[in-house]
Write an enzyme that holds these catalytic residues in place. Structure first.
Site, PDB file in Angstrom:
ATOM      1  NE  ARG A   2      -5.228 -86.032 -85.022  1.00 13.01           N
ATOM      2  CZ  ARG A   2      -5.629 -85.473 -83.892  1.00 13.01           C
ATOM      3  NH1 ARG A   2      -5.496 -86.136 -82.741  1.00 13.01           N
ATOM      4  NH2 ARG A   2      -6.165 -84.270 -83.877  1.00 13.01           N
ATOM      5  CG  ASP A  19      -0.125 -95.507 -85.904  1.00  6.87           C
ATOM      6  OD1 ASP A  19      -0.501 -94.434 -85.408  1.00  6.87           O
ATOM      7  OD2 ASP A  19      -0.564 -96.619 -85.560  1.00  6.87           O
ATOM      8  CE1 TYR A  39      -6.106 -96.947 -92.212  1.00  7.64           C
ATOM      9  CE2 TYR A  39      -8.438 -96.942 -91.678  1.00  7.64           C
ATOM     10  CZ  TYR A  39      -7.185 -96.368 -91.590  1.00  7.64           C
ATOM     11  OH  TYR A  39      -7.021 -95.215 -90.868  1.00  7.64           O
ATOM     12  NE  ARG A  57       0.556-101.671 -87.148  1.00  9.71           N
ATOM     13  CZ  ARG A  57       1.408-100.968 -86.399  1.00  9.71           C
ATOM     14  NH1 ARG A  57       1.193 -99.666 -86.169  1.00  9.71           N
ATOM     15  NH2 ARG A  57       2.477-101.552 -85.875  1.00  9.71           N
TER      16      ARG A  57
END
Length: 251
Positions: free
Chosen positions: A50, A52, A110, A197
């Site tokens: 999910r 952002d 990622y 992040r």
């Protein structure tokens, strides 16, 4: 009834994330609408990650159930004509009816991309974080070594996360510079809310000389969100790939 697995790529700039929201367009809602039109059935996809608002993907995964007779491998081609240009189904295939994209042994990869130069580049404003101060990539690599392996990443998790455990395993972190572009690639068994992040924001602090590489060890031990760096902006983040089972671990 068949279960279809989709590999989905998207530019997340204009979306309120993956998951359906009461106000705002999401990637999930775009897929549901397009697949429902294609099959004539009320489709609700189940996503693996999910992401952002503002986060991009090249390899997110979703499944849906359908009675449609369209060959599984042709669904990608058919639905792409009904999707907005910033969402693309890269691949579609049939999987067992009980296969779930989240309840599997997985490895997720990622990338966080930083444009490190004196002036911004308007062409890269959607998919990189512009940092004008010089970054010492060697210091960032030294710091990243402390994050590899199994750790409690509570310091690198949003305080709003609702999880049973903050322990995760990072298999590798590679940091490369190509010209003005610094790329942080992270592969692990799962990631907490805002974890990548926060790691990126912390590594940038270290690359700028605000912190020592060895400070990362203390951050992990503290298990305190306030000890780690700031949360980097979403638009530099890309979900590259989700690997399952044999593909992920060579079983």
């Amino acid at each position: 009834m068949r279960r279809i697995k989709l590999t989905v790529a998207y530019d997340g700039t204009d979306y309120c994330g993956w998951q359906i929201q009461p106000n705002g367009i999401t990637v999930e809602s775009a897929l549901n609408n397009a697949l429902s039109r294609l099959t004539g059935e009320p489709i609700k996809v189940i996503g693996a990650s999910r992401t952002d608002a503002g986060v991009h993907a090249q390899g997110n995964v979703a499944v849906f159930d359908t009675e449609s007779s369209i060959p599984p491998d042709r669904i990608a081609y058919a639905v792409n004509g009904l999707l907005p240009d910033d969402v693309v189904v890269v691949q579609s295939e049939e999987v067992p009816s009980d296969w779930h994209p989240r309840y599997q042994d997985v490895a997720k990869t990622y990338e966080y991309r930083i444009l490190n130069r004196r002036m911004p580049d308007p062409v890269r404003r959607r998919d990189t974080w512009f940092v004008s101060f010089p970054l010492d990539v060697e210091r960032m690599r030294e710091a990243a070594e402390y994050l590899e392996g199994e750790h409690d990443f509570r310091s690198f998790c949003s305080i709003h996360a609702e999880v049973k455990s903050t322990v995760r395993t990072i298999y590798s972190i590679n940091i490369e510079r190509t010209g003005d572009l610094v790329t942080i690639r992270i592969r692990g068994n799962g990631f907490l809310y805002n974890m990548v992040r926060i790691i990126a924001g912390t590594l940038v602090d270290i690359g700028r000389g605000f912190r020592l590489p060895s400070d990362v060890k203390n951050m992990l031990e503290a298990k305190d969100r306030e000890k780690a760096g700031a949360t980097a902006p979403p638009h530099g983040l890309m979900l590259l790939e989700i690997e399952y089972g044999k593909q992920a671990f060579g079983k």
